[in-house]
Write an enzyme that holds these catalytic residues in place. Sequence first.
Site, mmCIF file in Angstrom:
data_model
loop_
_atom_site.group_PDB
_atom_site.id
_atom_site.type_symbol
_atom_site.label_atom_id
_atom_site.label_comp_id
_atom_site.label_asym_id
_atom_site.label_seq_id
_atom_site.Cartn_x
_atom_site.Cartn_y
_atom_site.Cartn_z
ATOM 1 N N GLU A 227 -9.622 -9.912 -7.866
ATOM 2 C CA GLU A 227 -8.540 -8.944 -7.611
ATOM 3 C C GLU A 227 -7.685 -8.895 -8.804
ATOM 4 O OE1 GLU A 227 -7.587 -9.390 -3.660
ATOM 5 O OE2 GLU A 227 -9.474 -8.519 -3.107
ATOM 6 N N TYR B 222 -12.492 -2.470 -3.033
ATOM 7 C CA TYR B 222 -12.788 -2.248 -1.829
ATOM 8 C C TYR B 222 -14.536 -2.320 -1.712
ATOM 9 C CZ TYR B 222 -8.187 -2.053 0.180
ATOM 10 O OH TYR B 222 -6.962 -2.145 0.654
ATOM 11 N N HIS C 82 -1.531 -5.613 1.329
ATOM 12 C CA HIS C 82 -3.132 -6.147 1.063
ATOM 13 C C HIS C 82 -3.113 -7.651 0.676
ATOM 14 C CE1 HIS C 82 -7.198 -6.716 -0.445
ATOM 15 N NE2 HIS C 82 -6.414 -7.559 -1.534
ATOM 16 N N ASN D 74 -1.648 -0.178 7.478
ATOM 17 C CA ASN D 74 -1.407 -1.596 7.680
ATOM 18 C C ASN D 74 -0.483 -2.185 6.554
ATOM 19 O OD1 ASN D 74 -3.260 -2.078 5.834
ATOM 20 N ND2 ASN D 74 -4.472 -3.335 7.187
ATOM 21 N N LYS E 37 0.749 -1.312 -0.109
ATOM 22 C CA LYS E 37 -0.010 -0.195 -0.104
ATOM 23 C C LYS E 37 1.126 1.216 -0.045
ATOM 24 C CE LYS E 37 -3.944 -2.437 2.396
ATOM 25 N NZ LYS E 37 -4.727 -2.241 3.613
HETATM 26 N N1 UDP Z 1 -9.310 -0.417 7.556
HETATM 27 C C1 UDP Z 1 -9.517 0.728 8.311
HETATM 28 N N2 UDP Z 1 -10.222 0.802 9.039
HETATM 29 C C2 UDP Z 1 -10.851 -0.342 9.610
HETATM 30 C C3 UDP Z 1 -10.817 -1.555 9.007
HETATM 31 C C4 UDP Z 1 -10.242 -1.581 7.896
HETATM 32 O O1 UDP Z 1 -8.816 1.757 7.682
HETATM 33 O O2 UDP Z 1 -11.441 -0.204 10.878
HETATM 34 C C5 UDP Z 1 -8.752 -0.690 6.101
HETATM 35 C C6 UDP Z 1 -7.337 -1.384 6.425
HETATM 36 O O3 UDP Z 1 -6.397 -0.771 5.558
HETATM 37 C C7 UDP Z 1 -7.704 -2.834 6.077
HETATM 38 C C8 UDP Z 1 -8.717 -2.326 4.837
HETATM 39 O O4 UDP Z 1 -9.551 -1.405 5.305
HETATM 40 O O5 UDP Z 1 -6.732 -3.541 5.439
HETATM 41 C C9 UDP Z 1 -9.576 -3.543 4.419
HETATM 42 O O6 UDP Z 1 -10.106 -4.200 5.531
HETATM 43 P P1 UDP Z 1 -10.297 -5.772 5.679
HETATM 44 O O7 UDP Z 1 -11.455 -5.857 7.070
HETATM 45 O O8 UDP Z 1 -10.679 -6.365 4.380
HETATM 46 O O9 UDP Z 1 -8.986 -6.178 6.174
HETATM 47 P P2 UDP Z 1 -7.803 -6.988 5.220
HETATM 48 O O10 UDP Z 1 -8.342 -7.860 4.619
HETATM 49 O O11 UDP Z 1 -7.007 -5.860 4.601
HETATM 50 O O12 UDP Z 1 -6.995 -7.454 6.344
HETATM 51 MG MG MG Z 2 -9.927 -7.734 3.087
#
Ligand code: UDP
Ligand code: MG
Length: 152
Positions: free
Chosen positions: A129, A52, A118, A115, A12
């Site tokens: 994707e 997303y 992805h 974080n 990211k």
């Molecule tokens: N995210 C965020 N705040 C939250 C939850 C998610 O900014 O409270 C962002 C974070 O970058 C995350 C992305 O949204 O990686 C997608 O969320 P998901 O639950 O799908 O997590 P991932 O699959 O990336 O672990």
């Molecule tokens: Mg996810």
Amino acid sequence: MPQMERTFVMVKPDGVQRQLAGKIIGAFERRGLKIVGLKLLRITPELAGRHYAEHRDKPFFQGLVDFITSGPVVAMVLEGKDCIAMVREMMGATDPQKAAPATIRGRYGIDIGRNLVHGSDSPASAGREIALFFGNEELLDYDLGIHKWIYE
Ligand code: UDP
Ligand code: MG
């Protein structure tokens, strides 16, 4: 030959800005995963919305789109045995504070909205994707010479 999977992985904008792209890609390479597609790009708001889409109604959605479009990302397709779940384990929990220390997010991250990486969460997501970010001609089929030292 073990059953191979492909997954979509992205460093990211925070990972690129912090110059951790090489470390993150390297972690997957060292594990033995094969890079079959790789590029640096700036995600448009339109692509961010499609990528997303499942989070469209969440309170963090707009912030997530703003963040993911804020700078270049490194998009890649990795191939390996059971690599979809394996990459998710290597990334660690979504919230870096809850991620195990030896994971990418646990090693480099602090806040959930920064974080670093992805990775597709299922075979269906991976297929969707990969098609969103790469054309077929951008995915290369080749033999990795060290294959026999990784797989029995
Ligand atoms: N995210 C965020 N705040 C939250 C939850 C998610 O900014 O409270 C962002 C974070 O970058 C995350 C992305 O949204 O990686 C997608 O969320 P998901 O639950 O799908 O997590 P991932 O699959 O990336 O672990
Ligand atoms: Mg996810």
